[in-house]
Design a protein around this motif. Structure first.
Motif, PDB file in Angstrom:
ATOM      1  N   GLU B  60       1.381  -0.922  -0.094  1.00 15.63           N
ATOM      2  CA  GLU B  60      -0.227   0.061  -0.105  1.00 15.63           C
ATOM      3  C   GLU B  60       1.325   1.276   0.203  1.00 15.63           C
ATOM      4  OE1 GLU B  60      -2.795  -0.124  -0.799  1.00 15.63           O
ATOM      5  OE2 GLU B  60      -2.790   2.152  -0.539  1.00 15.63           O
ATOM      6  N   THR B  61       2.129   1.500   0.901  1.00 15.61           N
ATOM      7  CA  THR B  61       2.708   2.524   0.967  1.00 15.61           C
ATOM      8  C   THR B  61       3.615   2.938  -0.516  1.00 15.61           C
ATOM      9  OG1 THR B  61       3.200   1.870   3.100  1.00 15.61           O
ATOM     10  CG2 THR B  61       4.633   3.442   1.937  1.00 15.61           C
ATOM     11  N   ILE B  62       4.461   1.019  -1.048  1.00 18.55           N
ATOM     12  CA  ILE B  62       4.770   1.722  -2.500  1.00 18.55           C
ATOM     13  C   ILE B  62       4.199   2.073  -3.171  1.00 18.55           C
ATOM     14  CG2 ILE B  62       5.561  -0.376  -4.463  1.00 18.55           C
ATOM     15  CD1 ILE B  62       6.854  -1.958  -2.643  1.00 18.55           C
ATOM     16  N   ARG B  63       2.813   1.575  -3.604  1.00 21.87           N
ATOM     17  CA  ARG B  63       1.511   2.071  -4.457  1.00 21.87           C
ATOM     18  C   ARG B  63       1.644   3.607  -4.167  1.00 21.87           C
ATOM     19  NH1 ARG B  63      -1.677  -1.334  -5.882  1.00 21.87           N
ATOM     20  NH2 ARG B  63      -2.342  -2.366  -3.966  1.00 21.87           N
ATOM     21  N   ARG B  64       1.649   4.201  -2.896  1.00 21.28           N
ATOM     22  CA  ARG B  64       1.382   5.545  -2.642  1.00 21.28           C
ATOM     23  C   ARG B  64       2.905   6.360  -2.941  1.00 21.28           C
ATOM     24  NH1 ARG B  64      -1.327   5.259   2.305  1.00 21.28           N
ATOM     25  NH2 ARG B  64       0.735   5.884   3.308  1.00 21.28           N
ATOM     26  N   VAL B  65       3.906   5.377  -2.999  1.00 19.98           N
ATOM     27  CA  VAL B  65       5.119   6.743  -3.359  1.00 19.98           C
ATOM     28  C   VAL B  65       5.101   6.415  -4.811  1.00 19.98           C
ATOM     29  CG1 VAL B  65       7.369   6.112  -4.098  1.00 19.98           C
ATOM     30  CG2 VAL B  65       6.712   5.469  -0.973  1.00 19.98           C
ATOM     31  N   LEU B  66       4.449   5.577  -5.416  1.00 25.17           N
ATOM     32  CA  LEU B  66       4.714   5.190  -6.784  1.00 25.17           C
ATOM     33  C   LEU B  66       3.425   6.471  -7.634  1.00 25.17           C
ATOM     34  CD1 LEU B  66       4.733   1.222  -7.665  1.00 25.17           C
ATOM     35  CD2 LEU B  66       6.271   3.343  -7.858  1.00 25.17           C
ATOM     36  N   GLU B  67       2.654   6.952  -7.189  1.00 23.11           N
ATOM     37  CA  GLU B  67       1.284   7.896  -7.671  1.00 23.11           C
ATOM     38  C   GLU B  67       1.835   8.872  -6.866  1.00 23.11           C
ATOM     39  OE1 GLU B  67      -2.120   6.912  -4.974  1.00 23.11           O
ATOM     40  OE2 GLU B  67      -2.891   4.927  -6.024  1.00 23.11           O
ATOM     41  N   SER B  68       2.356   9.184  -6.436  1.00 20.07           N
ATOM     42  CA  SER B  68       3.833  11.174  -6.115  1.00 20.07           C
ATOM     43  C   SER B  68       4.076  10.783  -7.516  1.00 20.07           C
ATOM     44  CB  SER B  68       4.345  10.391  -4.789  1.00 20.07           C
ATOM     45  OG  SER B  68       3.098  10.617  -3.854  1.00 20.07           O
ATOM     46  N   VAL B  69       5.775   9.718  -7.422  1.00 21.51           N
ATOM     47  CA  VAL B  69       6.412   9.873  -8.127  1.00 21.51           C
ATOM     48  C   VAL B  69       5.974   9.738  -9.683  1.00 21.51           C
ATOM     49  CG1 VAL B  69       7.750   8.458 -10.019  1.00 21.51           C
ATOM     50  CG2 VAL B  69       7.550   8.470  -6.970  1.00 21.51           C
ATOM     51  N   ASP B  70       4.777   9.657  -9.820  1.00 22.77           N
ATOM     52  CA  ASP B  70       4.065   9.399 -11.580  1.00 22.77           C
ATOM     53  C   ASP B  70       2.993  10.753 -11.710  1.00 22.77           C
ATOM     54  OD1 ASP B  70       4.792   6.750 -12.581  1.00 22.77           O
ATOM     55  OD2 ASP B  70       3.200   6.766 -11.427  1.00 22.77           O
ATOM     56  N   GLY B  71       2.665  11.079  -9.965  1.00 24.46           N
ATOM     57  CA  GLY B  71       2.318  12.420 -10.148  1.00 24.46           C
ATOM     58  C   GLY B  71       2.416  13.829 -10.439  1.00 24.46           C
ATOM     59  N   ALA B  72       1.492  14.789 -11.497  1.00 21.22           N
ATOM     60  CA  ALA B  72       1.648  16.285 -11.780  1.00 21.22           C
ATOM     61  C   ALA B  72       2.022  17.241 -11.486  1.00 21.22           C
ATOM     62  CB  ALA B  72       0.393  15.849 -12.956  1.00 21.22           C
ATOM     63  N   GLU B  73       1.882  16.610  -9.833  1.00 19.69           N
ATOM     64  CA  GLU B  73       1.606  18.012  -8.773  1.00 19.69           C
ATOM     65  C   GLU B  73       3.344  18.584  -9.224  1.00 19.69           C
ATOM     66  OE1 GLU B  73       0.643  16.901  -5.003  1.00 19.69           O
ATOM     67  OE2 GLU B  73       0.782  15.203  -5.210  1.00 19.69           O
ATOM     68  N   HIS B  74       3.197  20.347  -8.162  1.00 25.19           N
ATOM     69  CA  HIS B  74       3.854  20.818  -8.131  1.00 25.19           C
ATOM     70  C   HIS B  74       5.335  19.871  -7.332  1.00 25.19           C
ATOM     71  CE1 HIS B  74       7.100  23.568  -6.742  1.00 25.19           C
ATOM     72  NE2 HIS B  74       6.704  24.580  -7.576  1.00 25.19           N
ATOM     73  N   PRO B  75       6.450  20.115  -8.558  1.00 21.22           N
ATOM     74  CA  PRO B  75       7.812  19.288  -7.114  1.00 21.22           C
ATOM     75  C   PRO B  75       8.148  19.040  -6.133  1.00 21.22           C
ATOM     76  CG  PRO B  75       8.274  20.473  -9.062  1.00 21.22           C
ATOM     77  CD  PRO B  75       7.285  20.712  -9.313  1.00 21.22           C
ATOM     78  N   TRP B  76       8.266  20.820  -5.769  1.00 24.46           N
ATOM     79  CA  TRP B  76       8.051  20.696  -4.290  1.00 24.46           C
ATOM     80  C   TRP B  76       7.204  19.192  -3.469  1.00 24.46           C
ATOM     81  CZ3 TRP B  76       5.310  22.125   0.315  1.00 24.46           C
ATOM     82  CH2 TRP B  76       6.333  22.460   1.172  1.00 24.46           C
TER      83      TRP B  76
END
Lengths: 240, 240
Positions: B60-76
């Motif tokens: 579940e944590t890995i899934r969240r890390v990958l979502e962050s890596v792939d997301g289009a949010e502001h880098p910070w």
């Protein structure tokens, strides 16, 4: 027992569990349903609770830490064994194969060059070997062992200050916050230092890791402050 | 699939498990029982395996890390969120009560004074608050928040060097050990930096902790080198 629980702030159910597991010596029985607990019980209870709730150590590991603290071995061995017991909690799967043997040679050479202990049974040494093999598996087999120096240097002075302070920390854990004006009585000074090291290791590991992540976030923020600069900067760095 | 397993060194059963959990995109299907995997699959597989086997993170944590890596949010934001996901693994029981509130105030003041991020939802901040409350529970409520400076200072320069190197690390994780002479193609440079931070955090945490324990052992050895000196030294220190 009720008063022991009140003074220590630990629920009676927890105290009974520790007694049952042999992590705490029984009190001095004064009547069929009454026992008295002294300073040494209180001190041991605080240590067990810190190892369990802060360190998240397994009962079996706590038992081994306490055996080392209580043992009559040479102090140097005891410090190593206490570090081993704590380190085992963090150990990942053991690596094998030629890359693991190469990592073991490189770690031993690094430890020798830096005057660090390289006992064959040390769990910290095993952890370094596993980590170096994993790092090379992920980042490339040419990852140089010298890079370990970044991490060793970062904590060297910290560890020296911590060991210098550990007698004091053990003393405070032992006698609460009253400080050195309390009559020390028949305390075991070696045990106080070891307890200081145990507290210092377990309680402050999350602090060290949390600060490293916060500084990562802070410096990454600096680096990506300007989206355009960021992409240019990364391109340059990646192509270097 | 068999060749993907051979090139990556990851067993097919593990690859199938990651596919089933959605941690890995399916390959490009070329026939009913055949699919091709490209560089991006290999890179993602390496990252997932490092998070799982080295970092010991939950799926579940890995899934969240990958979502962050792939997301289009502001880098910070993304760096913060990746640090949060990794940090959650290390979080102990959440503290409550007046001591926890005092610890929260002290940690926030410390973070502000040192220019560190103090987002309310940061798992590193929560970890520091819990740790400070636990430390005070074990060592005395007068334990000063300024002592956190020892730990923050120890890892500050390390973290700065790591972030500066993280583009390079992400690049190497991405393209193996071939180095920058490989044609980078359409790589996502932000993702490379984030992967670098994830690798750096997860792979090197055990290294940092192992060195701290080894230095503890080494400096404790210095301190107790002579049994007689030891007892005198400890007495002095404990009575100071």
């Amino acid at each position: 027992m009720a008063e022991f629980s009140r003074i220590s702030g630990v629920p009676t159910a927890t105290i009974k569990f520790y007694l049952r597991e042999g992590l705490l010596e029984p009190g001095h029985r004064t009547a069929p349903n009454q026992a008295t607990y002294d300073e040494s019980h209180l001190r041991r209870l605080r240590l067990v609770r810190a190892l369990r709730e802060v360190g998240g150590l397994r009962i079996e590991t706590i038992r081994r830490v306490l055996e080392s603290v209580d043992g009559a071995e040479h102090p140097w061995n005891v410090v190593g064994r206490v570090c081993d017991a704590i380190g085992e909690t963090h150990r990942r799967e053991r690596q094998a194969g030629p890359e693991a043997r190469r990592a073991a040679r490189d770690v031993d050479a690094f430890l020798a060059a830096n005057g660090l202990p390289k006992r064959a049974e040390s769990s910290s040494r095993a952890q370094l070997i596993d980590a170096l093999a994993s790092i090379r598996g992920a980042l490339g087999t040419d990852f140089p062992a010298e890079m370990l120096g970044w991490y060793s240097d970062a904590v060297r002075d910290l560890a020296q200050n911590e060991v210098a302070a550990s007698g004091e920390i053990g003393f405070r854990a032992h006698f609460g916050t009253g400080g050195p004006d309390l009559e020390p009585g028949a305390r075991d000074e070696m045990a106080a230092m070891l307890e200081g090291i145990v507290y210092g290791t377990v309680l402050f590991e999350p602090v060290l890791l949390a600060f490293r992540r916060l500084w990562h976030e802070r410096f990454a923020e600096d680096r990506v402050a300007e989206p355009d600069d960021r992409v240019r900067g990364l391109s340059r760095s990646a192509r270097r």
